[in-house]
Write a protein that holds these residues in place. Structure first.
Motif, PDB file in Angstrom:
ATOM      1  N   ASP A  36       6.944 -16.083 -38.791  1.00 39.94           N
ATOM      2  CA  ASP A  36       8.071 -15.310 -38.313  1.00 39.94           C
ATOM      3  C   ASP A  36       8.074 -14.996 -36.826  1.00 39.94           C
ATOM      4  OD1 ASP A  36       9.036 -15.095 -40.951  1.00 39.94           O
ATOM      5  OD2 ASP A  36       7.693 -13.427 -41.321  1.00 39.94           O
ATOM      6  N   TYR A  37       6.930 -14.637 -36.275  1.00 41.02           N
ATOM      7  CA  TYR A  37       6.911 -14.192 -34.892  1.00 41.02           C
ATOM      8  C   TYR A  37       5.567 -14.447 -34.234  1.00 41.02           C
ATOM      9  CZ  TYR A  37       4.170 -10.271 -36.531  1.00 41.02           C
ATOM     10  OH  TYR A  37       3.174  -9.513 -37.069  1.00 41.02           O
ATOM     11  N   PHE A  38       5.587 -14.397 -32.895  1.00 39.12           N
ATOM     12  CA  PHE A  38       4.380 -14.586 -32.100  1.00 39.12           C
ATOM     13  C   PHE A  38       4.589 -13.859 -30.779  1.00 39.12           C
ATOM     14  CE2 PHE A  38       1.663 -17.045 -29.175  1.00 39.12           C
ATOM     15  CZ  PHE A  38       0.462 -17.012 -29.870  1.00 39.12           C
ATOM     16  N   TRP A  39       3.604 -13.087 -30.354  1.00 36.73           N
ATOM     17  CA  TRP A  39       3.632 -12.385 -29.072  1.00 36.73           C
ATOM     18  C   TRP A  39       2.723 -13.113 -28.096  1.00 36.73           C
ATOM     19  CZ3 TRP A  39       6.187  -8.148 -27.155  1.00 36.73           C
ATOM     20  CH2 TRP A  39       6.923  -7.400 -28.059  1.00 36.73           C
ATOM     21  N   LYS A  40       3.165 -13.197 -26.833  1.00 38.56           N
ATOM     22  CA  LYS A  40       2.338 -13.830 -25.818  1.00 38.56           C
ATOM     23  C   LYS A  40       2.433 -12.996 -24.534  1.00 38.56           C
ATOM     24  CE  LYS A  40       1.336 -18.274 -23.736  1.00 38.56           C
ATOM     25  NZ  LYS A  40       1.710 -19.671 -23.631  1.00 38.56           N
ATOM     26  N   LEU A  41       1.274 -12.656 -23.982  1.00 41.75           N
ATOM     27  CA  LEU A  41       1.186 -11.939 -22.711  1.00 41.75           C
ATOM     28  C   LEU A  41       0.533 -12.879 -21.710  1.00 41.75           C
ATOM     29  CD1 LEU A  41       1.258  -9.423 -20.846  1.00 41.75           C
ATOM     30  CD2 LEU A  41      -0.971  -8.813 -21.813  1.00 41.75           C
ATOM     31  N   VAL A  63      16.400 -20.005 -33.420  1.00 47.10           N
ATOM     32  CA  VAL A  63      17.610 -19.492 -34.063  1.00 47.10           C
ATOM     33  C   VAL A  63      17.718 -19.942 -35.509  1.00 47.10           C
ATOM     34  CG1 VAL A  63      20.126 -19.439 -33.950  1.00 47.10           C
ATOM     35  CG2 VAL A  63      18.792 -19.349 -31.839  1.00 47.10           C
ATOM     36  N   GLU A  64      17.710 -21.237 -35.723  1.00 44.22           N
ATOM     37  CA  GLU A  64      17.942 -21.757 -37.071  1.00 44.22           C
ATOM     38  C   GLU A  64      16.793 -21.464 -38.026  1.00 44.22           C
ATOM     39  OE1 GLU A  64      18.937 -25.893 -36.609  1.00 44.22           O
ATOM     40  OE2 GLU A  64      20.540 -25.410 -35.193  1.00 44.22           O
ATOM     41  N   GLN A  65      15.558 -21.510 -37.528  1.00 47.59           N
ATOM     42  CA  GLN A  65      14.413 -21.258 -38.387  1.00 47.59           C
ATOM     43  C   GLN A  65      13.997 -19.794 -38.377  1.00 47.59           C
ATOM     44  OE1 GLN A  65      11.299 -24.026 -37.335  1.00 47.59           O
ATOM     45  NE2 GLN A  65      12.619 -25.790 -37.612  1.00 47.59           N
ATOM     46  N   GLY A  66      14.599 -18.999 -37.507  1.00 48.55           N
ATOM     47  CA  GLY A  66      14.304 -17.578 -37.473  1.00 48.55           C
ATOM     48  C   GLY A  66      12.969 -17.205 -36.863  1.00 48.55           C
ATOM     49  N   PHE A  67      12.352 -18.121 -36.116  1.00 51.90           N
ATOM     50  CA  PHE A  67      11.074 -17.826 -35.482  1.00 51.90           C
ATOM     51  C   PHE A  67      11.320 -17.015 -34.209  1.00 51.90           C
ATOM     52  CE2 PHE A  67       7.554 -18.799 -32.593  1.00 51.90           C
ATOM     53  CZ  PHE A  67       6.477 -18.509 -33.401  1.00 51.90           C
ATOM     54  N   VAL A  68      10.537 -15.961 -34.012  1.00 49.87           N
ATOM     55  CA  VAL A  68      10.682 -15.111 -32.831  1.00 49.87           C
ATOM     56  C   VAL A  68       9.427 -15.229 -31.974  1.00 49.87           C
ATOM     57  CG1 VAL A  68      10.974 -12.749 -32.004  1.00 49.87           C
ATOM     58  CG2 VAL A  68      12.140 -13.487 -34.096  1.00 49.87           C
ATOM     59  N   LEU A  69       9.616 -15.651 -30.742  1.00 51.34           N
ATOM     60  CA  LEU A  69       8.522 -15.682 -29.772  1.00 51.34           C
ATOM     61  C   LEU A  69       8.864 -14.667 -28.703  1.00 51.34           C
ATOM     62  CD1 LEU A  69       5.919 -16.698 -28.543  1.00 51.34           C
ATOM     63  CD2 LEU A  69       7.154 -18.656 -27.624  1.00 51.34           C
ATOM     64  N   ARG A  70       8.008 -13.674 -28.570  1.00 57.37           N
ATOM     65  CA  ARG A  70       8.192 -12.636 -27.554  1.00 57.37           C
ATOM     66  C   ARG A  70       7.123 -12.825 -26.499  1.00 57.37           C
ATOM     67  NH1 ARG A  70       9.153  -9.173 -32.477  1.00 57.37           N
ATOM     68  NH2 ARG A  70      11.412  -8.974 -32.500  1.00 57.37           N
ATOM     69  N   ARG A  71       7.569 -12.941 -25.253  1.00 62.49           N
ATOM     70  CA  ARG A  71       6.652 -13.226 -24.157  1.00 62.49           C
ATOM     71  C   ARG A  71       6.847 -12.185 -23.061  1.00 62.49           C
ATOM     72  NH1 ARG A  71       5.017 -18.667 -22.197  1.00 62.49           N
ATOM     73  NH2 ARG A  71       6.443 -19.387 -23.813  1.00 62.49           N
ATOM     74  N   VAL A  72       5.738 -11.690 -22.549  1.00 60.69           N
ATOM     75  CA  VAL A  72       5.748 -10.828 -21.374  1.00 60.69           C
ATOM     76  C   VAL A  72       5.017 -11.592 -20.283  1.00 60.69           C
ATOM     77  CG1 VAL A  72       5.009  -8.642 -20.367  1.00 60.69           C
ATOM     78  CG2 VAL A  72       5.794  -8.726 -22.755  1.00 60.69           C
ATOM     79  N   ARG A  73       5.692 -11.797 -19.157  1.00 61.30           N
ATOM     80  CA  ARG A  73       5.124 -12.557 -18.047  1.00 61.30           C
ATOM     81  C   ARG A  73       4.953 -11.623 -16.856  1.00 61.30           C
ATOM     82  NH1 ARG A  73       1.923 -15.022 -15.220  1.00 61.30           N
ATOM     83  NH2 ARG A  73       1.975 -17.259 -15.269  1.00 61.30           N
ATOM     84  N   VAL A  74       3.726 -11.380 -16.440  1.00 60.72           N
ATOM     85  CA  VAL A  74       3.432 -10.535 -15.289  1.00 60.72           C
ATOM     86  C   VAL A  74       3.375 -11.436 -14.059  1.00 60.72           C
ATOM     87  CG1 VAL A  74       1.814  -8.903 -14.266  1.00 60.72           C
ATOM     88  CG2 VAL A  74       2.168  -8.926 -16.754  1.00 60.72           C
ATOM     89  N   VAL A  75       4.095 -11.044 -13.009  1.00 54.09           N
ATOM     90  CA  VAL A  75       4.218 -11.861 -11.814  1.00 54.09           C
ATOM     91  C   VAL A  75       3.754 -11.081 -10.593  1.00 54.09           C
ATOM     92  CG1 VAL A  75       5.853 -13.089 -10.333  1.00 54.09           C
ATOM     93  CG2 VAL A  75       6.146 -13.124 -12.811  1.00 54.09           C
ATOM     94  N   GLU A  76       2.963 -11.741  -9.759  1.00 54.04           N
ATOM     95  CA  GLU A  76       2.490 -11.150  -8.508  1.00 54.04           C
ATOM     96  C   GLU A  76       3.097 -11.889  -7.327  1.00 54.04           C
ATOM     97  OE1 GLU A  76      -1.777 -11.130  -8.312  1.00 54.04           O
ATOM     98  OE2 GLU A  76      -1.965 -10.401 -10.368  1.00 54.04           O
ATOM     99  N   SER A  77       3.145 -11.215  -6.194  1.00 49.33           N
ATOM    100  CA  SER A  77       3.557 -11.851  -4.946  1.00 49.33           C
ATOM    101  C   SER A  77       2.314 -12.165  -4.143  1.00 49.33           C
ATOM    102  CB  SER A  77       4.467 -10.915  -4.144  1.00 49.33           C
ATOM    103  OG  SER A  77       5.684 -10.757  -4.812  1.00 49.33           O
ATOM    104  N   PRO A  78       2.302 -13.242  -3.422  1.00 42.90           N
ATOM    105  CA  PRO A  78       3.372 -14.238  -3.302  1.00 42.90           C
ATOM    106  C   PRO A  78       3.452 -15.114  -4.562  1.00 42.90           C
ATOM    107  CG  PRO A  78       1.472 -14.970  -2.054  1.00 42.90           C
ATOM    108  CD  PRO A  78       1.132 -13.596  -2.600  1.00 42.90           C
TER     109      PRO A  78
END
Length: 108
Positions: free
Chosen positions: A13-18, A59-74
């Protein structure tokens, strides 16, 4: 990336990625390989070509991937490539949030 892909395939159903690293190597990714060669147009074409397959999964298979992407400068060249790839993934239905690393930094 391969490990995350394998783990997400195990989830029904779902997967979280940091993600926090500002540079990374993805030798099994064709778009990444085009980026490494300096062929930004080909890298983007490959990402765009995969959009429909991603949409079906999200969408069609109902899989949810939630991703949090931390970004630094530069912003590194890798992140420039990845942000383009993440845009396609978001358009396909992946739930993505991008955070500026400085907003989470502790005050001196």
């Amino acid at each position: 990336m391969a490990e995350a892909t394998a783990r997400s395939a195990e989830s029904e159903d779902y997967f979280w990625k940091l993600e926090r690293r500002q540079t990374f190597q993805e030798p099994d990714d064709a778009s990444y390989q085009a980026f490494v060669r300096g062929d930004w147009e080909e890298a983007q074409r490959i990402e765009n070509d995969g959009r429909d397959a991603l949409r079906r999964r999200f969408v069609e298979q109902g899989f949810v991937l939630r991703r949090v992407r931390v970004v630094e400068s530069p912003i590194t060249p890798y992140l420039q490539w990845e942000m383009r790839a993440l845009r396609v993934r978001a358009e396909a239905g992946e739930e993505i949030r991008v955070l500026d690393a400085s907003t989470g930094a502790a005050s001196p």
